[in-house]
Design an enzyme around this catalytic site. Structure first.
Site, PDB file in Angstrom:
ATOM      1  N   ASP A 239       0.842  -1.200   0.000  1.00 44.35           N
ATOM      2  CA  ASP A 239       0.000   0.000   0.000  1.00 44.35           C
ATOM      3  C   ASP A 239       0.877   1.251   0.000  1.00 44.35           C
ATOM      4  OD1 ASP A 239      -2.368   1.374  -0.057  1.00 44.35           O
ATOM      5  OD2 ASP A 239      -2.896   1.049   2.038  1.00 44.35           O
TER       6      ASP A 239
ATOM      7  N   ASN B  63      -0.673   5.900   4.712  1.00 46.58           N
ATOM      8  CA  ASN B  63      -1.166   5.087   5.822  1.00 46.58           C
ATOM      9  C   ASN B  63      -0.620   5.645   7.125  1.00 46.58           C
ATOM     10  OD1 ASN B  63      -0.679   3.184   3.357  1.00 46.58           O
ATOM     11  ND2 ASN B  63      -2.127   2.071   4.637  1.00 46.58           N
TER      12      ASN B  63
ATOM     13  N   HIS C 250      -5.703   5.731   7.102  1.00 48.28           N
ATOM     14  CA  HIS C 250      -4.772   6.666   6.460  1.00 48.28           C
ATOM     15  C   HIS C 250      -4.793   7.950   7.276  1.00 48.28           C
ATOM     16  CE1 HIS C 250      -3.882   4.684   2.439  1.00 48.28           C
ATOM     17  NE2 HIS C 250      -4.584   3.797   3.121  1.00 48.28           N
TER      18      HIS C 250
ATOM     19  N   CYS D 137      -3.740   6.171  -1.985  1.00 46.83           N
ATOM     20  CA  CYS D 137      -4.474   5.439  -3.018  1.00 46.83           C
ATOM     21  C   CYS D 137      -4.398   6.238  -4.309  1.00 46.83           C
ATOM     22  CB  CYS D 137      -5.929   5.263  -2.605  1.00 46.83           C
ATOM     23  SG  CYS D 137      -6.955   4.590  -3.913  1.00 46.83           S
TER      24      CYS D 137
ATOM     25  N   HIS E 110      -7.785  -0.164   9.212  1.00 43.78           N
ATOM     26  CA  HIS E 110      -6.786   0.258   8.211  1.00 43.78           C
ATOM     27  C   HIS E 110      -6.984   1.761   7.995  1.00 43.78           C
ATOM     28  CE1 HIS E 110      -4.477  -0.442   4.332  1.00 43.78           C
ATOM     29  NE2 HIS E 110      -5.084   0.695   4.048  1.00 43.78           N
TER      30      HIS E 110
END
Lengths: 303, 303
Positions: free
Chosen positions: A12, A245, A205, A236, A203
């Site tokens: 990621d 993240n 960010h 993303c 998860h």
């Protein structure tokens, strides 16, 4: 009290970097992360290399890393072709992904939510038959860059579908980093009514600085698994303005300060962060890494 | 549900900036902060200008700002000389400060804790006699750059002393940004046993990314007043490696997302952040400001 960290930096994190890194650098990073004590590392992605050129070398990276004992190496898999590549690399775990919002799912994987379910179900069944573990991601849970707010029912439905396919854990993602602790608390409090708390993960960010506060909010509901990224790498590519993240260094610092065990050696983790920062040639987002490097710099001056 | 924000950017923020800003820029910043709805603004400091050259123009700045109705303008005052300057500027409120740790107090104000009490008491009594309100700061509550961990009893003793002097509110400071939510929760839970919760405030630096998580931890104990700095400006010149205060933009974004009222207009606040970022000529720490400016930049490209 233990907390499980899923390190997603090599996937990621790096997938958003424009300049292609050598495979050897990626492998070295993954080895350093394992040496720091991280026991689950999402190492790359088997999506079509045209989508994410940075991770086109997934096979090369996964075949050259040291396979440390007790460490799970995993990768994103979008379809049966990806599963075949993951199997060829000898992975024991894969991660499936879809969005909670229709438009993000369409833009990200070119299919509606309804078209995505049977494809992922086929991959999951095949992976389980091969003896692999399957993890599921739900993106845009707290907000979609195209639709705005995302109804909680969407996340519930996608989470249930992935659990039914046999995923052992579902990671709920704040893809564009808009969540605040109240929303995180409310979402997980609802989801744990249907799903076992130990099968859910957060998860986050840190686009708006709320990442670690959101972790604490999820922990209040009993969530004990979190995804994070070395240096705070990430984002993303399809979500405008999305920053990285949450940083693994910052997360580990906070969790250890709160007397949770993670199995991670923060000092070694900072070496991994300093390594990838040097390779990328720019300051990363991790605040603990910044403070560490500033202190090292001051100490060197004093000598 | 309301939360009170004490904007400390023009003081705690700017005092760490090396290049001296024009007084007119500081006044413009303060005016923009008031226009954004901030009702308590720590505008400058009346410490000896030799200590903090950046704030040597406190009198000039305070005499040129617009005095918006309903807004409290305040400034640090270390002694009777400072109080005289504050009075001459027509301030209705001042802030006294000392540390919870002996060494930081010595390095910061050149006096032991015991030597500091009578000086501050004299200033507080005189200020109260003049009809001013007095706020108290306790620094290094969660850690001292020289002594490491600071016993909770130190913070309790200094807090009690400042309350006894007549301070209406005590701001407990994580000067070097080492605190995690558990420590914050534990400290405030202890302090509220003796002090009324509405007379305590949290002052967090985001050196290790835990700033907003610490705010939420303090809110869990009932704390409803927090200090923050526009853009995340700030730091302590005597605390090596210390990064900025928590960003007002990030704090407001989080609080509004949690359905708290602050009286602040986030859009106008972002304009104030963009203004001071431009004046300083470098990217500030605020994540919400970064995300806002990135989105504006993308929108401009799309046109």
């Amino acid at each position: 009290m233990k907390v499980k960290i899923v390190e997603v930096g090599p996937r990621d994190g790096l997938q958003n970097e424009k300049d292609i890194l050598p495979s050897a650098v990626k492998a070295a990073l993954i080895n350093k992360l394992a040496e720091a004590g991280l026991q689950t590392i999402e190492a790359s992605s088997f999506v079509n290399p045209r989508w994410i050129p940075q991770l086109a070398d997934a096979d090369e990276v996964l075949s050259t890393i040291n396979r440390a004992q007790g460490v799970t190496y995993t990768a994103l898999v979008p379809n049966l072709r990806g599963l075949e590549r993951a199997r060829a690399c000898g992975l024991n775990e894969i991660a499936l992904f879809m969005s909670a919002s229709q438009t993000h799912n369409l833009k990200n994987i070119n299919k509606t939510l309804e078209e995505t379910y049977p494809i992922l179900r086929e991959v999951a069944l095949e992976a389980l038959a091969l003896g692999m573990r399957v993890r599921g991601y739900v993106s845009t849970v707290f907000g979609c860059p195209y639709e705005g707010k995302v109804p909680l029912d969407n996340s519930r439905r996608v989470t249930e579908a992935l659990l039914e396919m046999g995923a052992y854990e579902i990671s709920l993602g704040d893809t564009i980093g808009v969540a605040t602790p109240k929303q995180v608390h409310d979402l997980f409090r609802e989801l744990v009514k249907d799903a076992p708390v130990q099968r859910l993960a957060g998860h986050f960010h840190d686009t708006r600085g709320t990442g670690l506060a959101n972790v604490v909010a999820a922990m209040d509901v009993g969530i004990r698994t979190f995804d994070s990224s070395i240096g705070g790498l990430g984002g993303c590519p399809y979500a405008p303005g999305a920053a990285g993240n949450i940083s693994t260094e910052d997360l580990i610092y906070m969790l250890h300060g709160m007397e949770y065990e993670t199995g991670v050696d923060l000092q070694k983790l900072l070496e991994a962060g300093a390594f990838i920062q040097k390779q990328l040639g720019r300051d990363l987002n991790s605040k603990v890494l910044k403070a560490h490097l500033a202190a090292e710099c001051l100490a060197a001056k004093d000598e």
